[in-house]
Motif scaffolding. Structure first.
Motif, mmCIF file in Angstrom:
data_model
loop_
_atom_site.group_PDB
_atom_site.id
_atom_site.type_symbol
_atom_site.label_atom_id
_atom_site.label_comp_id
_atom_site.label_asym_id
_atom_site.label_seq_id
_atom_site.Cartn_x
_atom_site.Cartn_y
_atom_site.Cartn_z
ATOM 1 N N ILE A 119 46.543 -78.965 83.334
ATOM 2 C CA ILE A 119 44.983 -79.215 82.723
ATOM 3 C C ILE A 119 44.195 -78.817 84.018
ATOM 4 N N GLN A 120 43.159 -78.040 83.805
ATOM 5 C CA GLN A 120 42.059 -77.977 84.670
ATOM 6 C C GLN A 120 40.486 -78.317 84.154
ATOM 7 N N ILE A 121 40.080 -79.460 84.702
ATOM 8 C CA ILE A 121 38.549 -79.742 84.305
ATOM 9 C C ILE A 121 37.811 -78.830 85.051
ATOM 10 N N VAL A 122 36.978 -78.362 83.857
ATOM 11 C CA VAL A 122 35.909 -77.268 84.346
ATOM 12 C C VAL A 122 34.366 -77.973 84.253
ATOM 13 N N ALA A 123 34.156 -78.933 83.470
ATOM 14 C CA ALA A 123 32.967 -79.465 83.262
ATOM 15 C C ALA A 123 32.940 -80.577 82.613
ATOM 16 N N ILE A 141 35.038 -83.207 80.553
ATOM 17 C CA ILE A 141 34.768 -84.542 80.331
ATOM 18 C C ILE A 141 33.649 -85.174 79.781
ATOM 19 N N ILE A 142 33.584 -85.988 78.917
ATOM 20 C CA ILE A 142 32.418 -86.627 78.408
ATOM 21 C C ILE A 142 32.228 -88.217 78.731
ATOM 22 N N VAL A 164 38.612 -81.962 75.203
ATOM 23 C CA VAL A 164 37.644 -83.052 75.955
ATOM 24 C C VAL A 164 38.337 -84.256 76.002
ATOM 25 N N PHE A 165 38.062 -84.694 77.359
ATOM 26 C CA PHE A 165 38.219 -86.180 77.607
ATOM 27 C C PHE A 165 37.013 -86.927 77.187
ATOM 28 N N ILE A 166 37.175 -87.903 76.265
ATOM 29 C CA ILE A 166 35.929 -88.821 75.965
ATOM 30 C C ILE A 166 36.157 -90.017 76.565
#
Ligand SMILES: NC(=O)c1ccc[n+]([C@@H]2O[C@H](COP(=O)([O-])OP(=O)(O)OC[C@H]3O[C@@H](n4cnc5c(N)ncnc54)[C@H](O)[C@@H]3O)[C@@H](O)[C@H]2O)c1
Length: 351
Positions: A28-32, A8-9, A67-69
């Motif tokens: 989906i797994q968010i890692v950073a 995620i940004i 990436v999720f902006i």
């Protein structure tokens, strides 16, 4: 099924939203995360994420495929291009960019990198919208001739970066893009022929904190989008006129409102007499026996549908719900709305 690893940004409100939503699904797994504020990086670490203060380090993280902006609007385009050039797939928050030329640059970067690029037009899955869509598609109130799609709040003053024009503040970018996208989705295959908008700054001087926008479709439908931050009386979320009936939905829950239509094939309806209804009687109430009161349309929303589709598209198994053309149409209407308001003119188009 493999899990898509993502970063995620912009770890503010929407960054956290996407973290929570993806934790409801396996896909989906968010890692950073990357953010320019230390406080947000601390939040990310507390959530068990790798937190990067430098964009280059985030982009070098090879585990991140998507990436999720979720930053303010003015940096959507540059960040999207940086991510695509680094080989990442990108989901950008709405409004996808500030204007169509920026969007075309991002689409070109996505094509060159052969990576996915899409936008979070999540209000296509709102219950109230799905109810209206059902009414339009089923023809339950006849052919829809016009509608009002509105969101009004009370606070008046736009908050934080939303009050800053350089950051892409204002309500046309904030809420307008959602309601425009909904209107375009209601009449698939139809084109918008005209746009007229009036943007106003009532209590937040630098940006539009209030606006009205009218789109004329090539099937004759007149769709009006209204957004205001300072309204102290309730108006319905949706008002939809058909040539056989009318639908009203009060709010986002879709629990209250009303729908009525003419019974059977009644023509040349008689009005109720004996009331003070004016000489023409055109505006008089109808005899109750002509009216059929209907339950509100039923719609079930799957709040995870968007994210599941995103993951399936990354795996190459599905087409993205929000396409390049969808984003082009939404942003074109936004550009035309700014132009219309500036010139105080109806802008003819074919979108
Ligand atoms: N789809 C929706 O329903 C919905 C709802 C709200 C907001 N949004 C959109 O999400 C985006 C973010 O809105 P928000 O309400 O979460 O804002 P926010 O202010 O809560 O969060 C934005 C975050 O981005 C960070 N940031 C700013 N510039 C950055 C940069 N250059 N690089 C990295 N990080 C940066 C900020 O530090 C902050 O943490 C906006 O585009 C907004 O329009 C969408």
């Amino acid at each position: 099924m493999s899990t898509v690893k993502a970063g995620i940004i912009g770890f503010g409100y929407m960054g956290n939203f996407h973290l929570r939503r993806t934790r409801e699904i396996q896909e989906i797994q968010i890692v950073a995360a990357h953010d320019i504020q230390e406080e947000k990086l601390m939040n990310a670490r507390q959530e068990g994420l790798r937190a990067y203060d430098r964009l280059e380090d985030f982009l070098s993280d090879e585990e991140i495929a998507l990436v999720f902006i979720c930053t303010p609007n003015n940096v959507h385009a540059s960040l999207s291009i940086a991510c695509l050039n680094a080989g990442k797939h990108v989901m950008c928050e709405k409004p996808v960019t500030m204007n169509v030329p920026e969007l075309e640059q991002v689409i070109a970067a996505a094509k060159k990198a052969n990576r996915l690029f899409t936008c979070h037009q999540n209000r296509r899955w709102d219950t109230d919208f799905l109810m209206v869509k059902q009414a339009v598609d089923s023809g339950v109130i006849g052919h829809v001739t016009s509608l009002q799609n509105r969101v009004y709040g009370q606070r008046g003053v736009c908050f934080g970066w939303r009050a800053d024009p350089k950051a892409g503040g204002g309500m046309l970018y904030d809420w307008g893009i959602h309601l425009i996208d909904q209107c375009l989705c209601l009449f698939e295959g139809r084109r918008v022929e005209s746009v007229y908008a009036r943007l106003q700054s009532i209590l937040t001087p630098a940006v539009d904190d209030s606006f009205e926008l009218q789109m004329g479709f090539d099937n004759g439908v007149c769709a009006k989008v209204q957004v205001g931050t300072f309204c102290l009386q309730d108006l319905p979320r949706w008002f939809v006129y058909g040539d056989r009936g009318t639908l009203k939905i009060d709010d986002f829950t879709g629990k209250t409102g009303g729908m009525a239509r003419i019974r059977g094939n009644v023509q040349g309806f008689d009005s109720v007499f004996g009331k003070n209804i004016g000489p023409s009687r055109t505006m008089a109430p109808l005899k109750p026996e002509y009216l059929e009161t209907l339950p509100l349309p039923h719609a079930e929303s799957d709040p995870c549908a968007y994210h599941r589709n995103l993951a399936a598209a990354v795996r190459g198994e599905e087409t993205l719900y929000v396409s390049f053309d969808d984003m082009r149409r939404d942003m074109t209407i936004v550009d035309l709305a700014f132009e219309s308001s500036r010139k105080n003119e109806v802008i003819k188009t074919r979108v």
